[in-house]
Enzyme design. Structure first.
Site, PDB file in Angstrom:
ATOM      1  N   HIS A 114       0.832  -1.204   0.000  1.00 53.26           N
ATOM      2  CA  HIS A 114       0.000   0.000   0.000  1.00 53.26           C
ATOM      3  C   HIS A 114       0.866   1.254   0.000  1.00 53.26           C
ATOM      4  CE1 HIS A 114      -4.110  -1.575   0.662  1.00 53.26           C
ATOM      5  NE2 HIS A 114      -3.415  -2.655   0.988  1.00 53.26           N
ATOM      6  N   PRO A 115       0.400   2.290  -0.668  1.00 51.57           N
ATOM      7  CA  PRO A 115       1.144   3.557  -0.673  1.00 51.57           C
ATOM      8  C   PRO A 115       0.874   4.344   0.601  1.00 51.57           C
ATOM      9  CG  PRO A 115      -0.883   3.834  -1.883  1.00 51.57           C
ATOM     10  CD  PRO A 115      -0.826   2.370  -1.477  1.00 51.57           C
ATOM     11  N   SER A 170      -6.281   3.515  -5.943  1.00 48.60           N
ATOM     12  CA  SER A 170      -5.753   4.350  -4.856  1.00 48.60           C
ATOM     13  C   SER A 170      -5.899   5.832  -5.168  1.00 48.60           C
ATOM     14  CB  SER A 170      -4.284   4.020  -4.577  1.00 48.60           C
ATOM     15  OG  SER A 170      -4.178   2.806  -3.879  1.00 48.60           O
ATOM     16  N   ARG A 184      -8.218   7.247  -7.005  1.00 49.36           N
ATOM     17  CA  ARG A 184      -9.629   7.593  -6.819  1.00 49.36           C
ATOM     18  C   ARG A 184      -9.977   7.682  -5.328  1.00 49.36           C
ATOM     19  NH1 ARG A 184     -11.513   3.790  -9.694  1.00 49.36           N
ATOM     20  NH2 ARG A 184     -11.957   2.312  -8.039  1.00 49.36           N
ATOM     21  N   GLN A 187      -7.899   8.234  -2.710  1.00 46.78           N
ATOM     22  CA  GLN A 187      -7.247   9.376  -2.062  1.00 46.78           C
ATOM     23  C   GLN A 187      -7.876  10.698  -2.514  1.00 46.78           C
ATOM     24  OE1 GLN A 187      -3.074   9.491  -1.256  1.00 46.78           O
ATOM     25  NE2 GLN A 187      -2.856   7.257  -1.355  1.00 46.78           N
ATOM     26  N   PHE A 245       0.974   3.169   6.860  1.00 51.60           N
ATOM     27  CA  PHE A 245      -0.337   3.375   7.462  1.00 51.60           C
ATOM     28  C   PHE A 245      -1.393   3.087   6.405  1.00 51.60           C
ATOM     29  CE2 PHE A 245      -3.820   6.503   8.223  1.00 51.60           C
ATOM     30  CZ  PHE A 245      -4.287   5.995   9.422  1.00 51.60           C
ATOM     31  N   VAL A 246      -2.281   2.158   6.702  1.00 55.22           N
ATOM     32  CA  VAL A 246      -3.343   1.800   5.769  1.00 55.22           C
ATOM     33  C   VAL A 246      -4.672   2.209   6.384  1.00 55.22           C
ATOM     34  CG1 VAL A 246      -4.492  -0.070   4.523  1.00 55.22           C
ATOM     35  CG2 VAL A 246      -2.002  -0.128   4.841  1.00 55.22           C
ATOM     36  N   LEU A 247      -5.445   2.930   5.584  1.00 53.19           N
ATOM     37  CA  LEU A 247      -6.750   3.415   6.014  1.00 53.19           C
ATOM     38  C   LEU A 247      -7.671   3.387   4.800  1.00 53.19           C
ATOM     39  CD1 LEU A 247      -8.379   4.931   8.326  1.00 53.19           C
ATOM     40  CD2 LEU A 247      -7.670   7.030   7.174  1.00 53.19           C
ATOM     41  N   ALA A 248      -8.885   2.942   4.994  1.00 57.04           N
ATOM     42  CA  ALA A 248      -9.871   2.981   3.912  1.00 57.04           C
ATOM     43  C   ALA A 248     -10.236   4.449   3.698  1.00 57.04           C
ATOM     44  CB  ALA A 248     -11.090   2.137   4.264  1.00 57.04           C
TER      45      ALA A 248
END
Length: 174
Positions: free
Chosen positions: A67-68, A84, A86, A88, A119-122
């Site tokens: 993940h970025p 990603s 779209r 962000q 850090f991954v967040l929806a």
């Protein structure tokens, strides 16, 4: 797209369509393809998530490392995946001012140093004002707890992406 179409896809088509349900992890889609036929969208989702859950911790961390950073280098360089980008954009992370970008870059670096993955967040379920606070809050968590939380976010993202692909609004819940 209905399940009959999904179940009739050959390997290459399935991986092309579902290869980024989990960010930059087409091998997961490749493994899930072999589980056909799927009875419905929830069954398909279950197979994606079961694959993630069955991985050893190193594999789960590897998924997270695909993940970025939110509003990070890949966004600035224009190398985000279409999904990603779209997500962000929808969270307002493409329109941060310089101070906001710097704050997120600092928090992202601290997070990566502490946990060894980004850090991954929806992002679609958040907004630009909430992201720094959530990142700072999660920085304080024990590593094992944060791994579970981050994987939960991967699953939220995957659920939303599957809903987009299948046109199944019912999959889009948290």
């Amino acid at each position: 797209m209905d399940m009959e179409k999904v179940n009739s896809m050959d390997f290459g088509e399935f991986v092309d369509v579902f290869g980024n349900v989990v960010e930059r992890c087409p091998l997961i889609a490749a493994a899930v393809w072999s589980q056909r036929p799927f009875s419905n969208s929830e069954d398909l989702e279950k197979h994606f998530f079961a694959f993630i859950d069955a991985l050893p911790q190193s594999g789960q961390e590897g998924i997270l490392r695909c993940h970025p950073d939110l509003a990070g280098r890949e966004l600035q360089q224009g190398t985000l995946t279409a999904e990603s980008r779209r997500e962000q954009r929808g969270a307002g992370l493409m329109s941060l001012d310089a101070a906001e970008r710097l704050r997120l870059a600092e928090l992202n670096a601290q997070y990566r140093a502490r946990f060894g993955f980004p850090f991954v967040l929806a992002a679609r379920l958040s907004d630009r004002a909430a992201v720094p606070g959530e990142l700072a809050r999660r920085l304080q968590r024990p590593p094992a707890e944060e791994l579970c939380t981050a994987l939960g976010e991967v699953k939220k993202i995957g659920r939303l992406r599957l809903a987009d692909l299948l046109g199944a609004a019912g999959l889009a819940g948290p």
